[in-house]
Design a protein around this motif. Structure first.
Motif, mmCIF file in Angstrom:
data_model
loop_
_atom_site.group_PDB
_atom_site.id
_atom_site.type_symbol
_atom_site.label_atom_id
_atom_site.label_comp_id
_atom_site.label_asym_id
_atom_site.label_seq_id
_atom_site.Cartn_x
_atom_site.Cartn_y
_atom_site.Cartn_z
ATOM 1 N N ARG A 77 0.848 -1.188 0.000
ATOM 2 C CA ARG A 77 0.000 0.000 0.000
ATOM 3 C C ARG A 77 0.886 1.240 0.000
ATOM 4 O O ARG A 77 1.882 1.296 0.695
ATOM 5 C CB ARG A 77 -0.895 0.017 1.223
ATOM 6 C CG ARG A 77 -1.937 -1.057 1.176
ATOM 7 C CD ARG A 77 -2.818 -0.992 2.382
ATOM 8 N NE ARG A 77 -3.729 -2.130 2.326
ATOM 9 C CZ ARG A 77 -4.944 -2.091 2.773
ATOM 10 N NH1 ARG A 77 -5.408 -1.010 3.343
ATOM 11 N NH2 ARG A 77 -5.716 -3.146 2.688
ATOM 12 N N ASP A 83 -2.765 0.295 -4.050
ATOM 13 C CA ASP A 83 -2.914 -0.880 -3.195
ATOM 14 C C ASP A 83 -2.794 -2.124 -4.061
ATOM 15 O O ASP A 83 -3.582 -2.311 -4.991
ATOM 16 C CB ASP A 83 -4.265 -0.831 -2.487
ATOM 17 C CG ASP A 83 -4.466 -1.981 -1.522
ATOM 18 O OD1 ASP A 83 -3.499 -2.716 -1.248
ATOM 19 O OD2 ASP A 83 -5.604 -2.148 -1.039
ATOM 20 N N SER A 84 -1.806 -2.946 -3.767
ATOM 21 C CA SER A 84 -1.641 -4.191 -4.528
ATOM 22 C C SER A 84 -1.805 -5.414 -3.634
ATOM 23 O O SER A 84 -1.409 -6.511 -4.013
ATOM 24 C CB SER A 84 -0.267 -4.219 -5.203
ATOM 25 O OG SER A 84 0.751 -4.302 -4.233
ATOM 26 N N ASP A 85 -2.376 -5.230 -2.459
ATOM 27 C CA ASP A 85 -2.629 -6.372 -1.583
ATOM 28 C C ASP A 85 -3.774 -7.194 -2.161
ATOM 29 O O ASP A 85 -4.745 -6.660 -2.672
ATOM 30 C CB ASP A 85 -2.990 -5.906 -0.173
ATOM 31 C CG ASP A 85 -1.833 -5.218 0.531
ATOM 32 O OD1 ASP A 85 -0.693 -5.385 0.061
ATOM 33 O OD2 ASP A 85 -2.067 -4.512 1.518
ATOM 34 N N SER A 99 7.127 -2.447 -6.566
ATOM 35 C CA SER A 99 5.919 -3.253 -6.442
ATOM 36 C C SER A 99 5.339 -3.603 -7.814
ATOM 37 O O SER A 99 4.951 -4.748 -8.058
ATOM 38 C CB SER A 99 4.884 -2.506 -5.604
ATOM 39 O OG SER A 99 3.699 -3.245 -5.511
#
Length: 161
Positions: A2, A69-71, A145
């Motif tokens: 994030r 946000d890549s969660d 990321s």
């Protein structure tokens, strides 16, 4: 991962207010100079030109708030301005496997993030986000990321072929 610079919104609002007050003071100084003192002559236009140029520079840098946000299984991007009616906020969410590539373009003080995603209709779509107000560390974290996601996607595509 994030990433967000939402906590700096109050700083950007303060800068915006300060620039608007600087413009109002410049207009007042110009009116006083033209109709009361008349000392500077044509240079009195600088009282208005300088604050207007600073405001234009502030707004041309792009939307101030960027969130990433890549969660989980999806990637979510949000990009908005501190003044809600100035620009329409951007919000995109798509599965990680659709991310094909990304590119960060930096020209003078303006930075843009271009995301290419796969699309059923046209093959690929390019999404654009303004990241001028992110720090160098935040941009490097974002690149790291996104590189991780793109690398994973490329490995999966090579494995499936």
């Amino acid at each position: 991962m994030r990433l967000s610079n939402r906590n700096k919104a109050s700083v950007y609002s303060f800068i915006n207010t300060l620039l608007l007050m600087f413009l109002a003071g410049g207009i007042g100084a110009y009116i006083l100079e033209e109709y009361r003192f008349n000392i500077l002559g044509n240079e009195s236009y600088l009282f208005i030109i300088v604050p207007v140029l600073m405001l234009i520079l502030f707004y041309l840098s792009g939307r101030q708030i960027f969130e990433y946000d890549s969660d989980g299984e999806a990637v979510h991007f949000r990009n908005r301005n501190i003044i809600p009616f100035l620009n329409k906020p951007l919000s995109d969410e798509f599965p990680k496997y659709k991310l094909l590539k990304f590119e960060v373009i930096s020209v003078f003080f303006i930075k843009r993030l271009y995301i290419t995603i796969s699309s059923k209709n046209s093959g690929s779509t390019i999404l654009k986000y303004e990241i001028s107000y992110l720090t160098r560390k935040e941009i490097n974290d974002l690149k790291f990321s996104l590189n991780k996601v793109v690398k994973t996607n490329n490995e999966k595509r090579a494995k499936n072929k």
